[in-house]
Write an enzyme that holds these catalytic residues in place. Structure first.
Site, short mmCIF file in Angstrom:
data_model
loop_
_atom_site.label_atom_id
_atom_site.label_comp_id
_atom_site.label_asym_id
_atom_site.label_seq_id
_atom_site.Cartn_x
_atom_site.Cartn_y
_atom_site.Cartn_z
N LYS A 185 0.84 -1.20 0.00
CA LYS A 185 0.00 0.00 0.00
C LYS A 185 0.88 1.25 0.00
O LYS A 185 1.93 1.27 0.66
CB LYS A 185 -0.89 -0.03 1.26
CG LYS A 185 -1.94 1.07 1.35
CD LYS A 185 -2.80 0.86 2.59
CE LYS A 185 -3.86 1.93 2.75
NZ LYS A 185 -4.73 1.68 3.92
N SER A 245 -9.55 1.57 3.48
CA SER A 245 -8.81 2.36 2.51
C SER A 245 -7.77 1.57 1.71
O SER A 245 -7.16 2.11 0.80
CB SER A 245 -8.11 3.52 3.24
OG SER A 245 -7.19 3.00 4.19
N SER A 260 -9.49 -0.77 7.70
CA SER A 260 -9.02 -0.50 6.34
C SER A 260 -8.41 -1.70 5.61
O SER A 260 -8.16 -1.62 4.41
CB SER A 260 -8.01 0.64 6.34
OG SER A 260 -8.69 1.87 6.41
#
Length: 500
Positions: free
Chosen positions: A52, A147, A171
Protein backbone atom coordinates in the site's frame (compact mmCIF):
# COMPACT_ATOMS: atom_id res chain seq x y z
CA UNK A 1 6.59 -11.81 -15.39
CA UNK A 2 3.10 -13.24 -15.37
CA UNK A 3 2.11 -10.93 -12.52
CA UNK A 4 3.58 -7.91 -14.30
CA UNK A 5 1.72 -8.70 -17.52
CA UNK A 6 -1.49 -9.16 -15.51
CA UNK A 7 -0.96 -5.74 -13.91
CA UNK A 8 -0.87 -4.30 -17.44
CA UNK A 9 -3.97 -6.14 -18.64
CA UNK A 10 -5.95 -5.17 -15.50
CA UNK A 11 -4.75 -1.54 -15.51
CA UNK A 12 -8.38 -0.37 -15.71
CA UNK A 13 -8.84 -1.53 -12.09
CA UNK A 14 -6.49 1.30 -11.02
CA UNK A 15 -5.13 -0.92 -8.23
CA UNK A 16 -1.53 0.30 -8.54
CA UNK A 17 -0.16 3.82 -8.29
CA UNK A 18 3.43 2.85 -9.11
CA UNK A 19 4.65 -0.34 -10.79
CA UNK A 20 8.33 -1.08 -10.10
CA UNK A 21 8.86 -3.32 -13.11
CA UNK A 22 12.63 -2.99 -13.45
CA UNK A 23 13.46 -3.55 -9.78
CA UNK A 24 10.94 -6.39 -9.59
CA UNK A 25 12.53 -8.24 -12.51
CA UNK A 26 15.98 -7.67 -11.01
CA UNK A 27 14.81 -9.05 -7.64
CA UNK A 28 13.22 -12.03 -9.40
CA UNK A 29 16.46 -12.81 -11.23
CA UNK A 30 18.44 -12.69 -7.97
CA UNK A 31 15.86 -14.97 -6.39
CA UNK A 32 16.12 -17.47 -9.23
CA UNK A 33 19.91 -17.59 -8.82
CA UNK A 34 19.49 -18.31 -5.09
CA UNK A 35 17.08 -21.17 -5.82
CA UNK A 36 19.52 -22.64 -8.33
CA UNK A 37 22.20 -22.59 -5.63
CA UNK A 38 19.68 -24.14 -3.24
CA UNK A 39 19.94 -21.18 -0.88
CA UNK A 40 16.60 -19.31 -0.80
CA UNK A 41 16.47 -16.52 1.80
CA UNK A 42 13.20 -17.71 3.30
CA UNK A 43 9.70 -18.93 2.55
CA UNK A 44 8.82 -15.74 0.67
CA UNK A 45 11.84 -15.82 -1.65
CA UNK A 46 10.65 -15.00 -5.17
CA UNK A 47 7.02 -14.40 -4.15
CA UNK A 48 5.48 -11.33 -5.88
CA UNK A 49 3.98 -8.90 -3.37
CA UNK A 50 2.46 -5.40 -3.48
CA UNK A 51 2.56 -2.69 -0.82
CA UNK A 52 0.00 0.00 0.00
CA UNK A 53 1.31 3.43 -0.93
CA UNK A 54 1.48 4.70 2.64
CA UNK A 55 4.49 2.52 3.52
CA UNK A 56 7.87 4.10 2.82
CA UNK A 57 9.92 2.37 0.12
CA UNK A 58 13.49 3.47 -0.61
CA UNK A 59 13.89 4.42 -4.25
CA UNK A 60 10.18 4.04 -5.08
CA UNK A 61 7.76 6.95 -4.82
CA UNK A 62 5.48 7.00 -1.74
CA UNK A 63 2.48 9.29 -2.30
CA UNK A 64 -0.32 8.33 0.14
CA UNK A 65 -2.50 9.12 -2.93
CA UNK A 66 -2.12 12.82 -2.11
CA UNK A 67 -0.84 15.89 -3.93
CA UNK A 68 1.04 16.60 -0.71
CA UNK A 69 3.49 13.74 -1.36
CA UNK A 70 3.44 13.42 -5.16
CA UNK A 71 7.01 12.76 -6.23
CA UNK A 72 8.24 12.03 -2.67
CA UNK A 73 10.87 9.27 -2.57
CA UNK A 74 11.69 8.03 0.90
CA UNK A 75 15.35 7.54 1.90
CA UNK A 76 14.47 4.35 3.82
CA UNK A 77 12.23 1.29 3.79
CA UNK A 78 9.45 0.74 6.31
CA UNK A 79 10.43 -2.14 8.65
CA UNK A 80 7.74 -4.43 7.18
CA UNK A 81 8.93 -3.72 3.63
CA UNK A 82 12.55 -4.37 4.65
CA UNK A 83 11.56 -7.66 6.30
CA UNK A 84 9.79 -8.80 3.13
CA UNK A 85 12.80 -7.86 0.98
CA UNK A 86 15.16 -9.61 3.44
CA UNK A 87 13.10 -12.75 2.88
CA UNK A 88 13.59 -12.38 -0.88
CA UNK A 89 10.05 -11.25 -1.72
CA UNK A 90 9.66 -9.43 -5.05
CA UNK A 91 8.11 -5.95 -4.72
CA UNK A 92 5.90 -5.34 -7.75
CA UNK A 93 4.70 -1.87 -6.84
CA UNK A 94 2.67 0.45 -4.63
CA UNK A 95 -1.11 0.18 -4.43
CA UNK A 96 -3.87 2.78 -4.52
CA UNK A 97 -5.80 4.01 -1.46
CA UNK A 98 -7.96 6.81 -0.09
CA UNK A 99 -5.84 9.94 0.44
CA UNK A 100 -3.70 9.38 3.57
CA UNK A 101 -5.80 6.24 4.18
CA UNK A 102 -8.83 8.30 5.22
CA UNK A 103 -11.90 6.60 3.79
CA UNK A 104 -13.73 3.33 3.32
CA UNK A 105 -14.09 3.09 -0.45
CA UNK A 106 -10.65 3.73 -2.00
CA UNK A 107 -12.42 6.41 -4.01
CA UNK A 108 -10.83 9.56 -2.55
CA UNK A 109 -7.19 9.44 -3.65
CA UNK A 110 -5.78 11.86 -6.24
CA UNK A 111 -5.15 8.95 -8.63
CA UNK A 112 -8.86 8.12 -8.89
CA UNK A 113 -11.01 5.31 -7.49
CA UNK A 114 -10.06 1.61 -7.46
CA UNK A 115 -12.45 -0.73 -9.24
CA UNK A 116 -13.42 -4.02 -7.65
CA UNK A 117 -12.19 -6.95 -9.83
CA UNK A 118 -15.47 -8.75 -9.08
CA UNK A 119 -17.25 -6.08 -11.19
CA UNK A 120 -15.69 -7.85 -14.18
CA UNK A 121 -16.22 -11.43 -12.97
CA UNK A 122 -18.46 -13.91 -14.66
CA UNK A 123 -20.29 -14.42 -11.35
CA UNK A 124 -21.32 -10.73 -11.16
CA UNK A 125 -21.96 -10.23 -14.86
CA UNK A 126 -24.39 -13.15 -14.96
CA UNK A 127 -26.40 -11.66 -12.08
CA UNK A 128 -26.34 -7.97 -12.99
CA UNK A 129 -28.69 -6.97 -15.76
CA UNK A 130 -28.38 -3.36 -17.00
CA UNK A 131 -31.54 -1.42 -16.13
CA UNK A 132 -31.78 -0.11 -19.66
CA UNK A 133 -29.97 -0.47 -22.97
CA UNK A 134 -28.74 3.08 -22.70
CA UNK A 135 -27.02 2.27 -19.41
CA UNK A 136 -23.34 1.95 -20.06
CA UNK A 137 -22.19 -1.51 -19.05
CA UNK A 138 -19.11 0.15 -17.62
CA UNK A 139 -21.05 2.27 -15.15
CA UNK A 140 -22.19 -0.45 -12.77
CA UNK A 141 -18.74 -1.37 -11.44
CA UNK A 142 -18.57 -1.70 -7.66
CA UNK A 143 -16.11 -0.26 -5.15
CA UNK A 144 -13.37 -2.25 -3.40
CA UNK A 145 -13.97 -0.83 0.06
CA UNK A 146 -11.13 0.96 1.77
CA UNK A 147 -8.81 2.36 2.51
CA UNK A 148 -6.53 -0.51 1.35
CA UNK A 149 -8.64 -1.09 -1.77
CA UNK A 150 -5.68 -1.19 -4.14
CA UNK A 151 -4.01 -3.98 -2.17
CA UNK A 152 -7.24 -6.00 -1.95
CA UNK A 153 -7.91 -5.58 -5.69
CA UNK A 154 -4.30 -6.55 -6.50
CA UNK A 155 -4.56 -9.83 -4.56
CA UNK A 156 -8.07 -10.55 -5.81
CA UNK A 157 -7.13 -10.06 -9.49
CA UNK A 158 -4.09 -12.39 -9.24
CA UNK A 159 -1.57 -9.61 -9.92
CA UNK A 160 0.30 -10.50 -6.71
CA UNK A 161 0.17 -13.27 -4.11
CA UNK A 162 0.12 -11.12 -0.99
CA UNK A 163 -0.14 -7.41 -0.26
CA UNK A 164 0.37 -5.10 2.69
CA UNK A 165 -2.44 -2.80 3.77
CA UNK A 166 -2.88 -0.72 6.90
CA UNK A 167 -5.76 -1.06 9.35
CA UNK A 168 -6.85 1.79 11.63
CA UNK A 169 -10.61 1.25 11.76
CA UNK A 170 -11.04 -1.66 9.35
CA UNK A 171 -9.02 -0.50 6.34
CA UNK A 172 -7.67 -4.01 5.62
CA UNK A 173 -10.67 -6.15 6.58
CA UNK A 174 -13.29 -3.98 4.83
CA UNK A 175 -11.75 -4.18 1.32
CA UNK A 176 -10.84 -7.83 1.93
CA UNK A 177 -14.54 -8.57 2.49
CA UNK A 178 -15.61 -6.69 -0.65
CA UNK A 179 -12.89 -8.25 -2.83
CA UNK A 180 -13.24 -11.82 -1.58
CA UNK A 181 -9.78 -12.17 -0.03
CA UNK A 182 -8.36 -12.86 3.44
CA UNK A 183 -7.59 -9.68 5.41
CA UNK A 184 -5.70 -9.96 8.70
CA UNK A 185 -5.32 -7.15 11.22
CA UNK A 186 -2.76 -8.40 13.77
CA UNK A 187 -2.66 -7.45 17.46
CA UNK A 188 -1.46 -3.87 18.00
CA UNK A 189 2.27 -4.03 18.69
CA UNK A 190 2.92 -7.40 17.02
CA UNK A 191 4.13 -5.81 13.76
CA UNK A 192 6.27 -2.69 13.51
CA UNK A 193 4.68 0.57 12.33
CA UNK A 194 8.06 2.18 11.60
CA UNK A 195 7.85 3.62 8.10
CA UNK A 196 4.06 3.38 7.89
CA UNK A 197 2.97 7.00 7.41
CA UNK A 198 0.78 7.47 10.48
CA UNK A 199 -2.93 8.14 10.57
CA UNK A 200 -3.83 7.28 14.19
CA UNK A 201 -0.70 6.11 16.02
CA UNK A 202 -2.60 4.39 18.81
CA UNK A 203 -4.66 2.23 16.41
CA UNK A 204 -2.70 1.84 13.16
CA UNK A 205 -1.54 -1.69 12.37
CA UNK A 206 0.03 -2.99 9.15
CA UNK A 207 -2.47 -5.45 7.64
CA UNK A 208 -1.95 -8.55 5.49
CA UNK A 209 -4.04 -9.42 2.41
CA UNK A 210 -3.76 -12.88 0.83
CA UNK A 211 -5.92 -15.40 -1.03
CA UNK A 212 -5.99 -17.97 1.80
CA UNK A 213 -5.48 -18.13 5.56
CA UNK A 214 -2.30 -20.23 5.35
CA UNK A 215 -0.64 -17.53 3.24
CA UNK A 216 -1.60 -14.86 5.78
CA UNK A 217 0.05 -16.94 8.52
CA UNK A 218 3.25 -17.27 6.46
CA UNK A 219 3.46 -13.51 5.84
CA UNK A 220 2.68 -12.78 9.51
CA UNK A 221 5.55 -15.07 10.53
CA UNK A 222 7.94 -13.03 8.38
CA UNK A 223 6.79 -9.64 9.73
CA UNK A 224 6.03 -10.12 13.43
CA UNK A 225 8.34 -9.34 16.30
CA UNK A 226 10.18 -6.56 18.12
CA UNK A 227 11.54 -3.57 16.24
CA UNK A 228 13.93 -1.22 18.09
CA UNK A 229 12.64 1.57 15.82
CA UNK A 230 9.05 1.21 17.11
CA UNK A 231 8.70 1.43 20.88
CA UNK A 232 5.13 0.09 20.75
CA UNK A 233 6.20 -3.36 19.45
CA UNK A 234 6.31 -6.35 21.80
CA UNK A 235 9.60 -7.06 23.53
CA UNK A 236 9.41 -10.86 23.40
CA UNK A 237 10.59 -12.88 20.45
CA UNK A 238 7.76 -13.97 18.19
CA UNK A 239 7.45 -17.77 18.03
CA UNK A 240 6.97 -18.94 14.46
CA UNK A 241 4.08 -21.35 14.03
CA UNK A 242 2.63 -23.58 11.38
CA UNK A 243 -1.14 -23.72 11.28
CA UNK A 244 -2.43 -27.10 12.36
CA UNK A 245 -5.36 -28.69 10.54
CA UNK A 246 -8.11 -28.42 13.10
CA UNK A 247 -10.32 -31.50 13.07
CA UNK A 248 -12.08 -31.15 16.40
CA UNK A 249 -13.79 -27.86 17.27
CA UNK A 250 -15.67 -29.27 20.28
CA UNK A 251 -13.33 -27.54 22.75
CA UNK A 252 -13.96 -24.15 21.14
CA UNK A 253 -16.24 -21.50 22.52
CA UNK A 254 -17.48 -19.05 19.85
CA UNK A 255 -19.06 -15.78 20.97
CA UNK A 256 -21.74 -14.03 18.92
CA UNK A 257 -21.88 -10.36 20.04
CA UNK A 258 -25.50 -9.21 19.87
CA UNK A 259 -24.51 -5.55 19.38
CA UNK A 260 -23.11 -6.45 15.95
CA UNK A 261 -26.65 -6.94 14.72
CA UNK A 262 -26.29 -3.30 13.76
CA UNK A 263 -28.77 -1.01 12.02
CA UNK A 264 -28.24 -1.29 8.27
CA UNK A 265 -27.02 -4.90 8.37
CA UNK A 266 -28.38 -6.57 5.23
CA UNK A 267 -30.70 -9.56 5.70
CA UNK A 268 -28.38 -11.55 3.45
CA UNK A 269 -25.36 -11.04 5.70
CA UNK A 270 -27.46 -11.68 8.80
CA UNK A 271 -28.55 -15.04 7.35
CA UNK A 272 -24.96 -15.89 6.48
CA UNK A 273 -23.79 -15.00 9.99
CA UNK A 274 -26.44 -17.31 11.53
CA UNK A 275 -25.49 -20.04 9.10
CA UNK A 276 -21.83 -19.75 10.10
CA UNK A 277 -22.77 -19.94 13.80
CA UNK A 278 -24.80 -23.10 13.07
CA UNK A 279 -21.82 -24.54 11.19
CA UNK A 280 -19.72 -24.27 14.37
CA UNK A 281 -22.56 -25.54 16.55
CA UNK A 282 -23.17 -28.59 14.35
CA UNK A 283 -19.46 -29.35 14.39
CA UNK A 284 -19.59 -29.52 18.19
CA UNK A 285 -18.34 -26.07 19.20
CA UNK A 286 -20.03 -24.13 21.99
CA UNK A 287 -21.75 -21.09 20.46
CA UNK A 288 -23.01 -18.43 22.86
CA UNK A 289 -24.49 -14.97 22.52
CA UNK A 290 -22.37 -12.39 24.30
CA UNK A 291 -22.70 -8.67 24.93
CA UNK A 292 -20.20 -5.88 24.27
CA UNK A 293 -22.41 -3.07 25.62
CA UNK A 294 -20.16 -0.11 24.72
CA UNK A 295 -19.87 -1.03 21.03
CA UNK A 296 -22.55 1.47 20.08
CA UNK A 297 -20.38 4.36 21.29
CA UNK A 298 -17.39 3.14 19.38
CA UNK A 299 -17.84 5.14 16.16
CA UNK A 300 -18.38 8.49 17.93
CA UNK A 301 -15.45 7.78 20.23
CA UNK A 302 -13.31 6.77 17.24
CA UNK A 303 -14.20 9.97 15.38
CA UNK A 304 -12.89 12.12 18.22
CA UNK A 305 -9.69 10.13 18.80
CA UNK A 306 -8.98 9.64 15.11
CA UNK A 307 -9.34 13.30 14.14
CA UNK A 308 -7.35 14.46 17.16
CA UNK A 309 -4.41 12.22 16.26
CA UNK A 310 -4.75 13.10 12.58
CA UNK A 311 -4.53 16.82 13.41
CA UNK A 312 -1.31 16.14 15.30
CA UNK A 313 0.18 13.80 12.65
CA UNK A 314 -0.59 16.02 9.68
CA UNK A 315 1.30 18.98 11.21
CA UNK A 316 4.52 17.55 9.70
CA UNK A 317 3.33 18.37 6.17
CA UNK A 318 4.19 22.06 6.18
CA UNK A 319 6.03 22.46 2.87
CA UNK A 320 9.42 22.82 4.51
CA UNK A 321 11.09 19.43 4.84
CA UNK A 322 9.50 17.30 2.12
CA UNK A 323 6.53 16.94 -0.17
CA UNK A 324 4.58 19.69 -1.89
CA UNK A 325 5.53 23.33 -1.33
CA UNK A 326 3.40 26.24 -2.47
CA UNK A 327 4.83 29.14 -4.49
CA UNK A 328 3.10 31.56 -2.13
CA UNK A 329 5.99 33.47 -0.55
CA UNK A 330 4.43 36.51 1.15
CA UNK A 331 5.25 35.07 4.57
CA UNK A 332 6.05 31.74 6.22
CA UNK A 333 2.47 31.54 7.54
CA UNK A 334 0.93 32.11 4.11
CA UNK A 335 3.26 29.51 2.61
CA UNK A 336 2.20 26.95 5.27
CA UNK A 337 -1.48 27.69 4.70
CA UNK A 338 -1.30 27.62 0.90
CA UNK A 339 0.80 24.42 0.92
CA UNK A 340 -1.73 22.61 3.08
CA UNK A 341 -4.71 23.95 1.13
CA UNK A 342 -3.19 22.78 -2.17
CA UNK A 343 -1.73 19.54 -0.83
CA UNK A 344 -4.63 18.05 1.15
CA UNK A 345 -8.08 17.15 -0.15
CA UNK A 346 -11.28 18.24 1.62
CA UNK A 347 -11.52 14.99 3.60
CA UNK A 348 -8.07 15.40 5.17
CA UNK A 349 -8.62 19.11 5.83
CA UNK A 350 -11.97 18.34 7.43
CA UNK A 351 -10.42 15.81 9.80
CA UNK A 352 -7.61 18.22 10.71
CA UNK A 353 -10.19 20.91 11.54
CA UNK A 354 -12.33 18.56 13.67
CA UNK A 355 -9.27 17.23 15.47
CA UNK A 356 -7.97 20.67 16.33
CA UNK A 357 -11.45 21.63 17.57
CA UNK A 358 -11.55 18.60 19.92
CA UNK A 359 -8.06 19.48 21.18
CA UNK A 360 -8.86 23.12 21.98
CA UNK A 361 -8.18 23.88 25.64
CA UNK A 362 -11.89 24.38 26.39
CA UNK A 363 -12.89 21.13 24.63
CA UNK A 364 -10.02 18.81 25.58
CA UNK A 365 -11.65 17.41 28.75
CA UNK A 366 -15.12 17.10 27.23
CA UNK A 367 -14.06 15.40 24.03
CA UNK A 368 -10.57 13.92 23.94
CA UNK A 369 -10.30 12.77 27.56
CA UNK A 370 -13.89 11.50 27.59
CA UNK A 371 -13.28 9.56 24.36
CA UNK A 372 -10.18 7.96 25.92
CA UNK A 373 -12.32 6.83 28.87
CA UNK A 374 -14.95 5.36 26.55
CA UNK A 375 -12.19 3.62 24.62
CA UNK A 376 -11.08 1.94 27.84
CA UNK A 377 -14.67 0.77 28.47
CA UNK A 378 -14.83 -0.68 24.94
CA UNK A 379 -11.53 -2.54 25.48
CA UNK A 380 -12.76 -3.81 28.87
CA UNK A 381 -15.91 -5.26 27.24
CA UNK A 382 -13.65 -7.55 25.22
CA UNK A 383 -11.52 -8.43 28.26
CA UNK A 384 -14.69 -9.49 30.13
CA UNK A 385 -16.01 -11.60 27.27
CA UNK A 386 -12.69 -13.36 26.71
CA UNK A 387 -12.34 -13.73 30.48
CA UNK A 388 -15.67 -15.57 30.59
CA UNK A 389 -14.23 -18.44 28.55
CA UNK A 390 -15.03 -17.33 24.99
CA UNK A 391 -12.14 -18.10 22.59
CA UNK A 392 -13.13 -16.31 19.40
CA UNK A 393 -15.84 -13.81 18.41
CA UNK A 394 -17.69 -14.27 15.13
CA UNK A 395 -19.22 -11.17 13.52
CA UNK A 396 -20.02 -9.78 10.07
CA UNK A 397 -17.22 -7.68 8.50
CA UNK A 398 -19.39 -5.29 6.48
CA UNK A 399 -23.07 -4.28 6.50
CA UNK A 400 -23.62 -5.38 2.88
CA UNK A 401 -21.77 -6.50 -0.23
CA UNK A 402 -19.93 -3.87 -2.31
CA UNK A 403 -22.06 -1.03 -3.67
CA UNK A 404 -21.75 0.48 -7.16
CA UNK A 405 -19.42 3.49 -7.29
CA UNK A 406 -22.24 5.75 -8.50
CA UNK A 407 -24.22 4.87 -5.33
CA UNK A 408 -21.23 5.13 -3.01
CA UNK A 409 -20.33 8.72 -3.92
CA UNK A 410 -23.82 10.00 -3.12
CA UNK A 411 -22.77 10.09 0.55
CA UNK A 412 -19.81 12.10 1.83
CA UNK A 413 -16.65 10.42 3.11
CA UNK A 414 -17.35 11.01 6.80
CA UNK A 415 -20.86 9.49 6.64
CA UNK A 416 -19.56 6.52 4.66
CA UNK A 417 -16.64 5.87 6.99
CA UNK A 418 -18.91 6.02 10.04
CA UNK A 419 -21.27 3.45 8.48
CA UNK A 420 -18.62 1.17 7.04
CA UNK A 421 -16.30 0.97 10.06
CA UNK A 422 -19.04 0.11 12.50
CA UNK A 423 -18.31 -3.64 12.62
CA UNK A 424 -14.53 -3.53 12.32
CA UNK A 425 -13.56 -0.50 14.34
CA UNK A 426 -13.90 -1.77 17.92
CA UNK A 427 -11.09 -4.31 17.37
CA UNK A 428 -8.75 -1.37 16.68
CA UNK A 429 -9.88 0.42 19.83
CA UNK A 430 -9.05 -2.67 21.85
CA UNK A 431 -5.91 -3.54 19.84
CA UNK A 432 -7.16 -7.09 19.18
CA UNK A 433 -6.33 -9.36 16.24
CA UNK A 434 -9.14 -9.79 13.70
CA UNK A 435 -9.46 -11.47 10.32
CA UNK A 436 -11.90 -11.36 7.43
CA UNK A 437 -12.59 -14.73 5.81
CA UNK A 438 -14.40 -14.72 2.44
CA UNK A 439 -17.56 -16.75 3.04
CA UNK A 440 -19.97 -16.76 0.09
CA UNK A 441 -21.28 -14.81 -2.87
CA UNK A 442 -24.30 -12.56 -2.43
CA UNK A 443 -27.38 -12.71 -4.64
CA UNK A 444 -25.64 -10.15 -6.85
CA UNK A 445 -22.66 -12.45 -7.32
CA UNK A 446 -20.36 -10.38 -5.07
CA UNK A 447 -18.18 -11.57 -2.16
CA UNK A 448 -19.35 -11.43 1.45
CA UNK A 449 -16.98 -12.03 4.35
CA UNK A 450 -17.28 -12.75 8.05
CA UNK A 451 -14.92 -11.53 10.75
CA UNK A 452 -13.25 -13.46 13.55
CA UNK A 453 -11.85 -11.49 16.51
CA UNK A 454 -9.34 -13.20 18.78
CA UNK A 455 -7.62 -12.63 22.10
CA UNK A 456 -4.62 -10.34 22.25
CA UNK A 457 -1.50 -11.97 20.71
CA UNK A 458 -3.37 -15.24 20.12
CA UNK A 459 -2.93 -15.08 16.34
CA UNK A 460 -2.24 -18.80 16.13
CA UNK A 461 -5.62 -19.72 17.60
CA UNK A 462 -7.42 -17.08 15.53
CA UNK A 463 -5.83 -18.22 12.26
CA UNK A 464 -6.38 -21.90 13.06
CA UNK A 465 -10.11 -21.33 13.52
CA UNK A 466 -10.23 -19.11 10.42
CA UNK A 467 -8.50 -21.86 8.41
CA UNK A 468 -11.02 -24.47 9.59
CA UNK A 469 -13.89 -22.17 8.63
CA UNK A 470 -12.31 -21.39 5.23
CA UNK A 471 -12.12 -25.12 4.52
CA UNK A 472 -15.80 -25.62 5.36
CA UNK A 473 -17.17 -22.78 3.24
CA UNK A 474 -15.13 -23.40 0.06
CA UNK A 475 -15.36 -19.85 -1.25
CA UNK A 476 -15.40 -19.83 -5.07
CA UNK A 477 -12.50 -18.53 -7.16
CA UNK A 478 -13.15 -15.34 -9.07
CA UNK A 479 -13.66 -16.00 -12.77
CA UNK A 480 -12.10 -12.96 -14.37
CA UNK A 481 -12.59 -12.80 -18.10
CA UNK A 482 -9.40 -10.69 -18.35
CA UNK A 483 -7.36 -13.23 -16.44
CA UNK A 484 -8.90 -16.21 -18.20
CA UNK A 485 -6.96 -15.34 -21.34
CA UNK A 486 -3.69 -15.82 -19.50
CA UNK A 487 -2.68 -19.29 -18.50
CA UNK A 488 -3.48 -19.26 -14.82
CA UNK A 489 -2.76 -22.86 -14.06
CA UNK A 490 -0.42 -21.52 -11.38
CA UNK A 491 -3.36 -20.11 -9.50
CA UNK A 492 -5.77 -21.82 -7.14
CA UNK A 493 -7.79 -24.69 -8.50
CA UNK A 494 -11.53 -24.18 -8.90
CA UNK A 495 -13.58 -24.44 -5.76
CA UNK A 496 -17.34 -24.59 -5.50
CA UNK A 497 -19.62 -22.26 -3.56
CA UNK A 498 -21.11 -24.93 -1.37
CA UNK A 499 -21.77 -22.74 1.66
CA UNK A 500 -24.82 -20.78 0.45
Amino acid sequence: QRCLSLIKSTKFLNAYITVAEETALKQAEESEKRYRRGQPLGVLDGIPIAVKDNFNTAGIETTCASNMLKGYISPYNATVVQKLLDQGAVLLGKTNLDEFAMGSGSTDGVFGPVRNPWSYSRQYKEKSVPKSHSEDKDSNWVITGGSSGGSAAAVSSFTCFAALGSDTGGSTRNPAAHCGVVGLKPTYGLISRHGLIPLVNSMDVPGILTRCVDDAAVVLGSLAGHDPKDSTTIQDNFKLFELPNLTDVSKLSIGIPKEYHAPGLSSEILALWSKAADLFKNAGAKVIEVSLPHTRYSIVCYHVLCTAEVASNMARFDGLEYGHRSDMNKSTESMYAATRREGFNAVVRGRILSGNYFLLKQNYENYFIKAQKVRRLIANDFVKVFGSGVDILLTPTTLSDAVPYTEFIKEDNRTRSAQDDILTQAANMAGLPAINVPTALSERGLPVGLQFIGRSFQEKQLLTVAKWFEKQVKFPTIQLEEVKRHDHGVFQHQKSASFL
